[in-house]
Design an enzyme around this catalytic site. Sequence first.
Site, PDB file in Angstrom:
ATOM      1  CD  GLN A 138      -2.399   1.194   2.822  1.00 20.92           C
ATOM      2  OE1 GLN A 138      -1.739   0.864   3.810  1.00 20.92           O
ATOM      3  NE2 GLN A 138      -3.640   1.588   2.932  1.00 20.92           N
ATOM      4  N   GLY A 139       0.890   1.985  -1.109  1.00 25.24           N
ATOM      5  CA  GLY A 139       1.710   3.189  -1.227  1.00 25.24           C
ATOM      6  C   GLY A 139       0.890   4.437  -0.969  1.00 25.24           C
ATOM      7  CB  SER A 141       2.367   6.755   4.723  1.00 27.09           C
ATOM      8  OG  SER A 141       1.261   6.214   5.380  1.00 27.09           O
ATOM      9  CB  SER A 173       3.820  -2.984   5.353  1.00 26.61           C
ATOM     10  OG  SER A 173       3.670  -2.075   6.399  1.00 26.61           O
ATOM     11  CD  GLU A 256      -4.712   0.409   6.699  1.00 32.70           C
ATOM     12  OE1 GLU A 256      -4.926   1.029   5.640  1.00 32.70           O
ATOM     13  OE2 GLU A 256      -3.680   0.546   7.361  1.00 32.70           O
TER      14      GLU A 256
END
Length: 401
Positions: A138-139, A141, A173, A256
């Site tokens: 997941q890009g 932040s 992550s 999430e």
Amino acid sequence: MLGSVNLRDTAEESAFRAEARAWIGTNLPAALQGDGGEGEWGQLSSGHDRDKEALAEWRRRLQTRGWVAPAWPRQLGGAQLPVMQQFILKEELARARAPRFGGVGIGWVAPTLMQYGAGWMKERFIENILSGAERWCQGFSEPGAGSDLASVQTRAARDGDDYVVNGQKIWTSGAHIADWMILLARTDPAAPKHKGLSYFLLDMKTPGISLSPLINMVGNPGFNQVFFEDVRVPARNMVGDENRGWYVAAHTLDNERSLVDLCVEYRAILMELIAWAQHAQPAGLTAEARHAIVEMLIQVEVTRALSLRVVSMQASGKTPNYEASIVKLFASELEQRMATAAFHLGGLFAQLTGRGQDRWAPLMGRLGRFQLHSVAATIGGGTSEVQRNIVATRGLGMPRG
Ligand SMILES: Cc1cc2nc3c(=O)[nH]c(=O)nc-3n(C[C@H](O)[C@H](O)[C@H](O)COP(=O)(O)OP(=O)(O)OC[C@H]3O[C@@H](n4cnc5c(N)ncnc54)[C@H](O)[C@@H]3O)c2cc1C
């Protein structure tokens, strides 16, 4: 007057629970008994390749029953289980300390694609997400955009049939093992910040992407910095409409934060902890230890009750919002309280994090790793302060500070 709530299984749920328990008992490969539920993620992110074959076999068996993503429609490889039965299945898997498969792909990407993805995206990606053939990260932040996610500065500029991406993500992550990324990038720098973002599916093999690992306290390369230099992503890989990515991302974040499995996980950890404490103090637990255990047990039950509220909303087709934030807030802070209590129970040895190879590490080092992991619980997926803001404004109707 408040009515009473019956939290017991119905007859049908109880029959399903018995069926799930028996099936897991028969099908969980012996090599994975007591694995600790860390599953694929634990194995891959820690670089341990112990039991990879058993893990793959377990995944195949679960998938045959549609139980990797149990609530998904049958045509997408799920078992179309009612939300409550899915919850029961997770409870039973956790009870058996059986590895579960989820993560970014199953938990967030697939539900987002089901809601907003083009037809070709569902066909191209969902099967591979389910089988684990392709992994996702997941890009979202960035160094200047975490709690205030709408401040994302990574730029995606249209050029012919592509967008050209430049910028940086952080805390991504699993980027080092991911095949694809869900990317939030700015497509209109002149628009108000929530209205100039778009949501892309990015192939991690695209030229111009580079990674720099961030080693976490557990010693795992869990997350990364990701840099983009003139990275070309086809325009057709945009999910939803241009400049409407914020709303797609909000859907991903709702998934999430619906962390209803946490109480299941914590109960399993607690049961293991009790068994271990009894073994470690054969003369009988001290009054202090008993008190700490009962306190944790009560709080795990509170988390379960809060989670059941979320599950029952989902079962009636509602999307939990601040209700999910309450679970995230209470559960993540409970994780830290549990880690501290476990540490007191386990004494100095509880700091050891070595897996099976360290005979002094209680519970194959799980206590030590749990303690270190717990620090991040109140940050990842939105900090406790952010959850409190959501509960205050959306739940209690208080004005923004
Ligand atoms: C283990 C872990 C895994 C992660 N994985 C990913 C991932 O895969 N992909 C991804 O995109 N991101 C990931 N993140 C990033 C995570 O989403 C952010 O760390 C989180 O949203 C907080 O943002 P930040 O770190 O920029 O802190 P900041 O937003 O800078 O916050 C700093 C402090 O200020 C407080 N604060 C900020 N705004 C407010 C406010 N309005 N009111 C009160 N207090 C406030 C915060 O609570 C915090 O204490 C991960 C984080 C962790 C810990």
